[in-house]
Design an enzyme around this catalytic site. Structure first.
Site, PDB file in Angstrom:
ATOM      1  N   THR A  42       0.842  -1.198   0.000  1.00 19.97           N
ATOM      2  CA  THR A  42       0.000   0.000   0.000  1.00 19.97           C
ATOM      3  C   THR A  42       0.873   1.243   0.000  1.00 19.97           C
ATOM      4  O   THR A  42       0.644   2.189  -0.759  1.00 19.97           O
ATOM      5  CB  THR A  42      -0.900  -0.004   1.268  1.00 19.97           C
ATOM      6  OG1 THR A  42      -1.717  -1.170   1.231  1.00 19.97           O
ATOM      7  CG2 THR A  42      -1.775   1.229   1.334  1.00 19.97           C
ATOM      8  N   LEU A 322       1.832   2.189  10.779  1.00 15.71           N
ATOM      9  CA  LEU A 322       2.732   3.086  10.059  1.00 15.71           C
ATOM     10  C   LEU A 322       3.813   2.280   9.350  1.00 15.71           C
ATOM     11  O   LEU A 322       4.300   1.281   9.882  1.00 15.71           O
ATOM     12  CB  LEU A 322       3.388   4.075  11.033  1.00 15.71           C
ATOM     13  CG  LEU A 322       2.437   5.080  11.700  1.00 15.71           C
ATOM     14  CD1 LEU A 322       3.151   5.875  12.779  1.00 15.71           C
ATOM     15  CD2 LEU A 322       1.821   6.021  10.674  1.00 15.71           C
ATOM     16  N   HIS A 447      23.190  27.234  13.008  1.00 14.88           N
ATOM     17  CA  HIS A 447      22.408  28.457  12.841  1.00 14.88           C
ATOM     18  C   HIS A 447      22.573  28.957  11.422  1.00 14.88           C
ATOM     19  O   HIS A 447      23.701  28.973  10.919  1.00 14.88           O
ATOM     20  CB  HIS A 447      22.903  29.521  13.825  1.00 14.88           C
ATOM     21  CG  HIS A 447      22.218  30.840  13.636  1.00 14.88           C
ATOM     22  ND1 HIS A 447      20.914  31.061  14.048  1.00 14.88           N
ATOM     23  CD2 HIS A 447      22.634  31.995  13.052  1.00 14.88           C
ATOM     24  CE1 HIS A 447      20.571  32.307  13.735  1.00 14.88           C
ATOM     25  NE2 HIS A 447      21.595  32.888  13.125  1.00 14.88           N
TER      26      HIS A 447
HETATM   27  P1  NAI Z   1      -7.291   7.689  11.323  1.00 16.89           P
HETATM   28  O1  NAI Z   1      -7.538   6.681  12.358  1.00 16.89           O
HETATM   29  O2  NAI Z   1      -6.038   8.472  11.318  1.00 16.89           O
HETATM   30  O3  NAI Z   1      -8.491   8.764  11.335  1.00 16.89           O
HETATM   31  C1  NAI Z   1      -9.861   8.400  11.193  1.00 16.89           C
HETATM   32  C2  NAI Z   1     -10.725   9.558  11.636  1.00 16.89           C
HETATM   33  O4  NAI Z   1     -12.076   9.269  11.290  1.00 16.89           O
HETATM   34  C3  NAI Z   1     -10.700   9.789  13.134  1.00 16.89           C
HETATM   35  O5  NAI Z   1     -10.457  11.153  13.385  1.00 16.89           O
HETATM   36  C4  NAI Z   1     -12.094   9.352  13.595  1.00 16.89           C
HETATM   37  O6  NAI Z   1     -12.546  10.048  14.721  1.00 16.89           O
HETATM   38  C5  NAI Z   1     -12.925   9.690  12.353  1.00 16.89           C
HETATM   39  N1  NAI Z   1     -14.204   8.983  12.254  1.00 16.89           N
HETATM   40  C6  NAI Z   1     -14.448   7.697  12.550  1.00 16.89           C
HETATM   41  N2  NAI Z   1     -15.772   7.417  12.330  1.00 16.89           N
HETATM   42  C7  NAI Z   1     -16.350   8.546  11.871  1.00 16.89           C
HETATM   43  C8  NAI Z   1     -17.681   8.914  11.465  1.00 16.89           C
HETATM   44  N3  NAI Z   1     -18.684   8.037  11.504  1.00 16.89           N
HETATM   45  N4  NAI Z   1     -17.926  10.171  11.046  1.00 16.89           N
HETATM   46  C9  NAI Z   1     -16.924  11.079  11.019  1.00 16.89           C
HETATM   47  N5  NAI Z   1     -15.647  10.796  11.405  1.00 16.89           N
HETATM   48  C10 NAI Z   1     -15.351   9.545  11.813  1.00 16.89           C
HETATM   49  O7  NAI Z   1      -7.512   6.913   9.959  1.00 16.89           O
HETATM   50  P2  NAI Z   1      -7.093   7.267   8.461  1.00 16.89           P
HETATM   51  O8  NAI Z   1      -6.906   8.728   8.293  1.00 16.89           O
HETATM   52  O9  NAI Z   1      -8.096   6.580   7.607  1.00 16.89           O
HETATM   53  O10 NAI Z   1      -5.677   6.557   8.304  1.00 16.89           O
HETATM   54  C11 NAI Z   1      -5.587   5.130   8.413  1.00 16.89           C
HETATM   55  C12 NAI Z   1      -4.227   4.706   8.874  1.00 16.89           C
HETATM   56  O11 NAI Z   1      -3.247   4.991   7.902  1.00 16.89           O
HETATM   57  C13 NAI Z   1      -3.838   5.374  10.168  1.00 16.89           C
HETATM   58  O12 NAI Z   1      -3.622   4.382  11.123  1.00 16.89           O
HETATM   59  C14 NAI Z   1      -2.590   6.113   9.859  1.00 16.89           C
HETATM   60  O13 NAI Z   1      -1.612   5.860  10.846  1.00 16.89           O
HETATM   61  C15 NAI Z   1      -2.101   5.558   8.505  1.00 16.89           C
HETATM   62  N6  NAI Z   1      -1.607   6.648   7.671  1.00 16.89           N
HETATM   63  C16 NAI Z   1      -0.470   7.287   8.018  1.00 16.89           C
HETATM   64  C17 NAI Z   1      -0.006   8.340   7.272  1.00 16.89           C
HETATM   65  C18 NAI Z   1       1.249   9.023   7.659  1.00 16.89           C
HETATM   66  O14 NAI Z   1       2.035   8.456   8.410  1.00 16.89           O
HETATM   67  N7  NAI Z   1       1.486  10.232   7.215  1.00 16.89           N
HETATM   68  C19 NAI Z   1      -0.725   8.828   6.107  1.00 16.89           C
HETATM   69  C20 NAI Z   1      -1.901   8.090   5.843  1.00 16.89           C
HETATM   70  C21 NAI Z   1      -2.311   7.050   6.608  1.00 16.89           C
END
Ligand code: NAI
Length: 468
Positions: A42, A322, A447
């Site tokens: 992914t 992650l 710096h």
């Molecule tokens: P996430 O767990 O980060 O966020 C999901 C969000 O959806 C939460 O804020 C939650 O409260 C909300 N939510 C849940 N049910 C809901 C509802 N019914 N209505 C409205 N809001 C709702 O999940 P996300 O963004 O899908 O990412 C998935 C995984 O991928 C994460 O575990 C993340 O660590 C990883 N990831 C990491 C990245 C990075 O390191 N930069 C980038 C993209 C993904």
């Protein structure tokens, strides 16, 4: 081909491919099964890498439009060529996935193409594109099958109008209006991309804050910054349904506090409410134990309930989902298999959101320390007082360092900065070596750099920052 291996890794994402390379380095005869045409999972194909490409390109476009003139650069008639931007993204993905192919060849790792399943304790069956099955023997098996997007009850992702991150990384046209369900990592990174490219973006988040689990200071400052960039937020809002009417979507949601209902029509809906472990039927049939979230239970050595079958990455019951955490587990499990002391320190895993500015965190938050009754001190330093950030017009954000009240040992840190994702590595090293704020404060930082804000935040723990 000899069908007997010391190790077969199932899944060639950052956990699996890194594990295969480390195992081969350690002298194990290794194969890696992957169902995608290209390696990298992914992360490389439809996650970290393509999203970073679009974040980078869309930021350049935004800067050329809105910020160049402040620097005295007159760039008139800036136009967006979305298909070229997407081609550039695809090219980066291809180069990196080919890079892993090269590394596999270099390390003499056999790439088994198809769907891998564990048919017995020491047998992996691979079903190729044409449905043909081949079985291979392995002394050890590592399951590294990652995770898949989740959705909400009754909402079906079609990757056309209602999309997961995969669809949102490949829109052919800029959606006029994009609704993002979920204010987490994926939701906010992709909101940034499409907002910069011209979409009207609304994030609907269930909680009263964005990025659950993150330091509250950071989360509220980040919300202000993103709102200033023009992303709209509907917090405390529960999405109740999404329906597709012709080529539009209708999103219904209810405010958790006031019970007020709202309905918004839009062109695309991104569902970003989390991911779930990708467990195939064979695993459960075989008797590999799962926890109540359907993640594979492992011990400290990444062994599952069946001896010689190990698991790492997003499928297991520990750590954040992650890529870098999976990579470290891949290295550790390969070393454990050959009898070495592989280890992952789950207290020191950085997390980064690659928006602009970036957000990076590591270790404990204030909220966690309060819950655990640990007495702490905090040092904060704003980028407004950092000379490099000032000359670059990048003054948003701050660094926050949290230390043990008695010992001064760093327990956690978080920051918002254009280069936070790179700077957090300093805190990771500090924490791995058990450093104190005093150690960071007495370390010479070049710096002018953004990193001086880390030193100043460490000095602020004892209320002695120089520039603030
Ligand atoms: P996430 O767990 O980060 O966020 C999901 C969000 O959806 C939460 O804020 C939650 O409260 C909300 N939510 C849940 N049910 C809901 C509802 N019914 N209505 C409205 N809001 C709702 O999940 P996300 O963004 O899908 O990412 C998935 C995984 O991928 C994460 O575990 C993340 O660590 C990883 N990831 C990491 C990245 C990075 O390191 N930069 C980038 C993209 C993904």
């Amino acid at each position: 081909m000899d069908k007997n291996f010391d190790l077969i890794v199932i899944g060639a994402g950052p956990g699996g491919y890194v594990c295969a390379i480390r195992a081969a380095q350690l002298g194990l005869k290794t194969a890696c099964v992957e169902l995608r045409k290209t390696l990298g999972g992914t992360c490389l194909n439809v996650g970290c890498i393509p999203s970073k490409s679009l974040l980078n390109s869309s930021e350049a476009y935004h800067k050329a439009q809105k910020e160049f003139s402040n620097l005295g650069i007159e760039a008139n008639d800036i136009k967006l060529n979305l298909s070229k931007m997407m081609n550039n993204k695809n090219k980066s993905v291809l180069t990196l996935t080919k890079g892993i192919e090269f590394l596999f060849k270099k390390n003499k790792i056999i790439h088994l193409k198809g769907i891998g399943s564990v048919s017995s304790k020491n047998t992996v069956t691979v079903t190729d594109n044409s449905g043909k099955k081949n079985s291979y023997k392995a002394k050890n098996i590592v399951i590294s099958t990652g995770s898949i997007p989740t959705s909400l009850p009754g909402i079906k992702i079609d990757e056309k109008i209602i999309v997961s991150s995969t669809g949102a990384l490949a829109f052919e046209k800029i959606p006029k209006k994009l609704i993002v369900i979920g204010g987490g990592y994926i939701g906010l990174e992709l909101s940034s991309v499409w907002k910069r490219l011209g979409s009207d973006v609304i994030v609907v988040e269930f909680l009263d804050h964005i990025i659950p689990g993150m330091d509250k200071d950071i989360s509220s400052e980040f919300l202000k910054i993103l709102s200033k960039q023009g992303i709209n937020f509907k917090l405390n809002s529960k999405v109740t349904s999404v329906s597709v009417v012709k080529d539009k979507a209708v999103v219904d949601f209810t405010n958790n506090k006031s019970a007020k209902r709202e309905r918004i029509e839009c062109d695309k809906v991104l569902v970003a409410v989390g991911r779930k472990s990708n467990i195939s039927e064979d695993i459960s049939k075989l008797g590999v134990k799962l926890d109540n979230q359907k993640k594979i239970q492992v011990n400290k050595k990444f062994e599952t309930s069946i001896k010689n079958i190990y698991a790492i990455g997003d499928v297991i019951d520990r750590g954040p989902m992650l890529a870098h955490k999976a990579e470290d587990e891949g290295i550790a499990v390969a070393e454990i298999i050959v009898g070495q002391a592989g280890h992952v320190n789950y207290d020191v895993i950085p997390a980064v959101i690659y928006t602009s500015p970036e957000v990076a965190t590591i270790g404990k938050t204030e909220e966690q320390l309060k819950k655990e009754n640990i007495k702490y001190k905090v040092g904060k330093f704003p980028f407004l007082a950092n000379s490099r950030a000032k000359v670059n017009n990048e003054t948003e954000g701050f660094v926050k360092v949290i230390v043990d009240e008695k010992t001064d040992k760093v327990l956690g840190a978080s920051m918002i900065s254009t280069v936070a994702g790179t700077m957090i590595a300093e805190l990771a090293i500090a924490m791995e070596f058990g450093a104190s704020a005093e150690d960071i404060a007495r370390t010479c930082h070049a710096h002018p750099t953004h990193s001086e804000a880390v030193k100043e935040a460490a000095m602020a723990v004892d209320k002695r920052p120089i520039h603030f």
